[in-house]
Design a protein around this motif. Structure first.
Motif, PDB file in Angstrom:
ATOM      1  N   UNK A 234       0.848  -1.175   0.000  1.00 19.03           N
ATOM      2  CA  UNK A 234       0.000   0.000   0.000  1.00 19.03           C
ATOM      3  C   UNK A 234       0.887   1.230   0.000  1.00 19.03           C
ATOM      4  N   UNK A 235       0.510   2.255  -0.763  1.00 14.66           N
ATOM      5  CA  UNK A 235       1.229   3.511  -0.785  1.00 14.66           C
ATOM      6  C   UNK A 235       0.701   4.376   0.346  1.00 14.66           C
ATOM      7  N   UNK A 236       1.625   5.037   0.996  1.00 13.54           N
ATOM      8  CA  UNK A 236       1.225   5.862   2.142  1.00 13.54           C
ATOM      9  C   UNK A 236       2.145   7.066   2.214  1.00 13.54           C
ATOM     10  N   UNK A 237       1.629   8.220   2.575  1.00 10.40           N
ATOM     11  CA  UNK A 237       2.468   9.405   2.630  1.00 10.40           C
ATOM     12  C   UNK A 237       3.479   9.295   3.729  1.00 10.40           C
ATOM     13  N   UNK A 238       4.648   9.832   3.465  1.00  9.85           N
ATOM     14  CA  UNK A 238       5.690   9.782   4.463  1.00  9.85           C
ATOM     15  C   UNK A 238       5.275  10.529   5.725  1.00  9.85           C
TER      16      UNK A 238
ATOM     17  N   UNK B 196      -0.969 -11.778   1.154  1.00  9.51           N
ATOM     18  CA  UNK B 196      -0.065 -11.415   0.060  1.00  9.51           C
ATOM     19  C   UNK B 196      -0.131  -9.898  -0.100  1.00  9.51           C
ATOM     20  N   UNK B 197       0.189  -9.377  -1.271  1.00 14.37           N
ATOM     21  CA  UNK B 197       0.242  -7.919  -1.398  1.00 14.37           C
ATOM     22  C   UNK B 197      -1.133  -7.276  -1.479  1.00 14.37           C
ATOM     23  N   UNK B 198      -2.196  -8.068  -1.708  1.00  9.45           N
ATOM     24  CA  UNK B 198      -3.532  -7.486  -1.824  1.00  9.45           C
ATOM     25  C   UNK B 198      -4.544  -8.033  -0.826  1.00  9.45           C
ATOM     26  N   UNK B 199      -4.295  -9.201  -0.302  1.00  9.72           N
ATOM     27  CA  UNK B 199      -5.308  -9.851   0.527  1.00  9.72           C
ATOM     28  C   UNK B 199      -4.680 -10.341   1.830  1.00  9.72           C
ATOM     29  N   UNK B 200      -5.455 -10.211   2.931  1.00 11.45           N
ATOM     30  CA  UNK B 200      -4.998 -10.681   4.230  1.00 11.45           C
ATOM     31  C   UNK B 200      -6.179 -11.278   4.979  1.00 11.45           C
ATOM     32  N   UNK B 201      -5.960 -12.437   5.595  1.00 15.56           N
ATOM     33  CA  UNK B 201      -7.024 -13.077   6.369  1.00 15.56           C
ATOM     34  C   UNK B 201      -6.418 -13.696   7.618  1.00 15.56           C
ATOM     35  N   UNK B 202      -7.173 -13.666   8.718  1.00 17.13           N
ATOM     36  CA  UNK B 202      -6.712 -14.238   9.984  1.00 17.13           C
ATOM     37  C   UNK B 202      -7.913 -14.856  10.698  1.00 17.13           C
TER      38      UNK B 202
ATOM     39  N   UNK C 131      -7.203  -4.974  -0.631  1.00 18.72           N
ATOM     40  CA  UNK C 131      -6.877  -3.687  -1.248  1.00 18.72           C
ATOM     41  C   UNK C 131      -7.606  -3.591  -2.588  1.00 18.72           C
ATOM     42  N   UNK C 132      -8.645  -2.782  -2.610  1.00 18.14           N
ATOM     43  CA  UNK C 132      -9.410  -2.654  -3.838  1.00 18.14           C
ATOM     44  C   UNK C 132      -8.766  -1.664  -4.807  1.00 18.14           C
ATOM     45  N   UNK C 133      -7.818  -0.867  -4.310  1.00 16.68           N
ATOM     46  CA  UNK C 133      -7.069   0.096  -5.113  1.00 16.68           C
ATOM     47  C   UNK C 133      -5.805   0.429  -4.330  1.00 16.68           C
TER      48      UNK C 133
ATOM     49  N   UNK D 130      -6.943   2.237  -1.257  1.00 16.99           N
ATOM     50  CA  UNK D 130      -8.221   1.893  -0.642  1.00 16.99           C
ATOM     51  C   UNK D 130      -8.237   0.441  -0.169  1.00 16.99           C
ATOM     52  N   UNK D 131      -8.808   0.250   1.015  1.00 17.74           N
ATOM     53  CA  UNK D 131      -8.870  -1.077   1.619  1.00 17.74           C
ATOM     54  C   UNK D 131     -10.261  -1.333   2.174  1.00 17.74           C
ATOM     55  N   UNK D 132     -10.780  -2.514   1.897  1.00 16.34           N
ATOM     56  CA  UNK D 132     -12.020  -2.982   2.514  1.00 16.34           C
ATOM     57  C   UNK D 132     -11.650  -4.060   3.536  1.00 16.34           C
TER      58      UNK D 132
END
Length: 608
Positions: free
Chosen positions: A1-5, A178-184, A222-224, A227-229
């Protein structure tokens, strides 16, 4: 995910907002997005899953031995309630992933009916926090947080424990990302016959059995790029049998079921972020006056919650934060006189943060709650933190906080009082943080003025009813010392605290009941290569149980010591042994309900 410094620097030691080019990093999705902002201005005690496992019997033991919170418990595993800084259990907010989960009916959280396992961290904040965390956050708040990491692959573990009093505890968790999906996912099953004996008190914990089951699942996608759902869900089912004092006494029990589900849509882009949450929570309970008969009373509570948290960076030094929330609280009682009731609750809050320099920052907040049929005060908060020297930091906070009446306060029949006012408090908190090498000392004096205190009192008609009664003034000192040192294969950690609490009923000028003047706790951890050892101690001072400070009825001071050792082989297999109450101390946290004497547990963990 991109995030501002700038957001990265928000969590750094300087905590200043500076705009810079974007950077790609592995990220962690945190459901309570406000907590990182709270940490900029307030001292937070954070407990990891490893810390929680040291006191695996219940949440009461974790808070009792590892935090400043005072716990009164009607015997191990039974009804239990917390107290921050001399306040009541209703003046403590429980927050699950950013959502206040205090009971609509009781106005509080029963600690031993809140799951212990399955969180990624537990955080404890002393002092007022109603502007952000709502009703009940007067004395402090307890935060049960989950997070989801990306780019971590597969991970799993199984924990199993066998303890005294026919106690069995099993917990399993697994995660994949992975880089787009996470589950626990995780699950916990705990059961104990809890039939301990205290010979000195001629006490056997008859009918003390309790068990609970918890299932947690969380997922994030990560839908974009920005953006994360995300979704977090918890299901809990429990039963407590209440102790009886004689062999042929009437056996009772209390069953509870909880469902919590939270859906979040988060946007983090450039100098703007927004978190939209929709949550559904359900709390049901049944009381059985005879364990072999149908329920005697009970209630079903449902909450529909919508919350939006908007954050915007006006400039490198100014940040504004707007929070809106709307809830529909529904409840229906059984054999309590409470019918099918519904209440709408809304709130609007605004905060502004100013980062003058990397060493000086301020925050001001204001909030208005709109509670159906209840007048709610205008709330405010002001905080400032100054890193005056490399070794000395100071922060000051002033806030107005509140608790609105619960369903039981308003509608219980006979006795409910629909004319009750909200409790309000004015809080002054200060933290002095001193660092000397690997040592850190925090001294936190505080003062609280609580008005319109809600009290249940006997009436001339033969029943009890709640009234806005006296004023309470609380003042004291919380202190904490931490130390961490690693040298070669050795590591040593110390976490200890001392609390002084004076909480005075302004009518009687007496100390409030179940508020010890003195409490001290300490935890020492030592690790060498594959071996770990811990020791923890708790001292609780004289505690009055009556409003007239009658010495004969007070709970005597006590000191309890626990210890444990574990060994990890091949980084996958851990075997450990714990001894609780090493010195066989006879003690109570509530009159007439002794706690267990020396007891043992053996546990094992397998990591995959």
């Amino acid at each position: 995910m991109h995030i501002k410094k700038s957001l990265i620097l928000l969590l750094s030691s300087y905590s200043c907002f500076l705009f810079a080019q974007e950077k790609t990093i592995d990220t962690v999705y945190i459901f309570d997005n406000q907590m990182n902002k709270v940490k900029l201005f307030h001292k937070i005690t954070t407990l990891s899953p490893a810390d929680i496992q040291k006191n695996s019997a219940n949440l009461s033991d974790v808070l009792r031995f590892q935090t400043a919170v005072y716990i009164k418990e009607n015997g191990r595993g039974a009804v239990s309630s917390p107290s921050f800084r001399g306040t009541s259990s209703q003046q403590t907010a429980f927050v699950w992933n950013g959502i206040n989960i205090n009971s609509n009916f009781l106005g509080q959280g029963d600690i031993n009916n809140i799951p212990l396992f399955g969180y990624d961290q537990m955080e404890v904040k002393s002092g007022g926090g109603s502007v952000v965390y709502g009703s009940g956050a007067i004395g402090g708040s307890i935060h049960l947080n989950n997070e989801l990491a990306f780019n971590k692959g597969f991970d799993a573990s199984v924990y199993s424990e066998v303890s005294s009093f026919a106690t069995y505890n099993n917990f399993a968790k697994a995660s994949f990302s992975n880089d787009k999906f996470s589950v626990k996912v995780s699950g916990n099953y705990f059961i104990s016959q809890n039939d301990y004996e205290v010979e000195e008190k001629q006490y056997i914990n008859r009918n003390g059995r309790y068990y609970n089951t918890t299932f947690n699942v969380g997922a994030s996608y990560k839908i974009a790029p920005y953006q994360t759902i995300s979704w977090q869900n918890q299901i809990y089912d429990a039963s407590q049998h209440y102790p009886i004092f004689v062999e042929n006494g009437n056996k009772t029990k209390y069953n509870s079921q909880t469902l919590r589900s939270l859906l979040a849509w988060d946007i983090n882009k450039n100098n703007l972020s927004n978190s939209l949450k929709a949550a559904y929570t359900e709390d049901n309970f049944q009381y059985f006056g005879d364990v072999n008969q149908p329920k005697s009373s009970g209630a079903e509570g449902k909450n529909y919650i919508f919350k939006n948290d908007f954050n915007y960076f006006i400039s490198p030094k100014f940040n504004i934060n707007a929070i809106g929330e709307f809830q529909v609280n529904k409840g229906e009682g059984y054999a309590s006189g409470i019918g099918n009731i519904s209440r709408n609750v809304g709130s609007l809050a605004g905060l502004i943060r100013y980062f003058a320099t990397k060493d000086l920052r301020f925050e001001a907040g204001i909030k208005k709650d709109f509670v159906e049929n209840i007048t709610s005060p205008l709330l405010y908060s002001f905080s400032g933190k100054w890193n005056a020297l490399n070794w000395y930091h100071v922060n000051l906070s002033v806030s107005r906080n509140f608790r609105f009446p619960s369903f039981n306060d308003l509608y219980w029949q006979p006795g409910g009082n629909p004319d009750l006012k909200s409790e309000t408090s004015t809080n002054f908190d200060m933290d002095h943080e001193l660092s000397f090498g690997d040592f850190k000392i925090t001294l936190s004096p505080y003062y609280m003025d609580i008005k319109n205190y809600i009290n249940w009192l006997p009436t001339p008609y033969g029943y009890w009813a709640p009234f806005n009664t006296y004023q309470v003034k609380s003042y004291g000192l919380e202190s904490q010392i931490t130390f961490h040192k690693e040298f070669g294969e050795h590591a040593f950690t110390l976490n200890a605290g001392y609390n002084f609490a004076k909480s005075i009923n302004q009518e009687t000028k007496k100390q409030m009941t179940y508020v010890p003047l003195h409490k001290a706790f300490g935890n020492i951890d030592y690790r060498y290569d594959f071996l770990k050892v811990f020791v923890q101690g708790l001292f609780n001072g004289l505690t009055y149980t009556t409003t007239d400070e009658k010495r004969a009825d007070a709970i005597e001071p006590y000191f309890v010591l626990n210890t444990g050792i574990s060994a990890t082989v091949l980084k996958k297999y851990t075997l450990g042994f714990r001894v609780n109450n090493v010195t066989d101390q006879v003690y109570e946290t509530v009159s007439y309900y002794p706690m267990p004497k020396r007891n043992y547990s053996v546990f094992a963990t397998i990591n995959f």
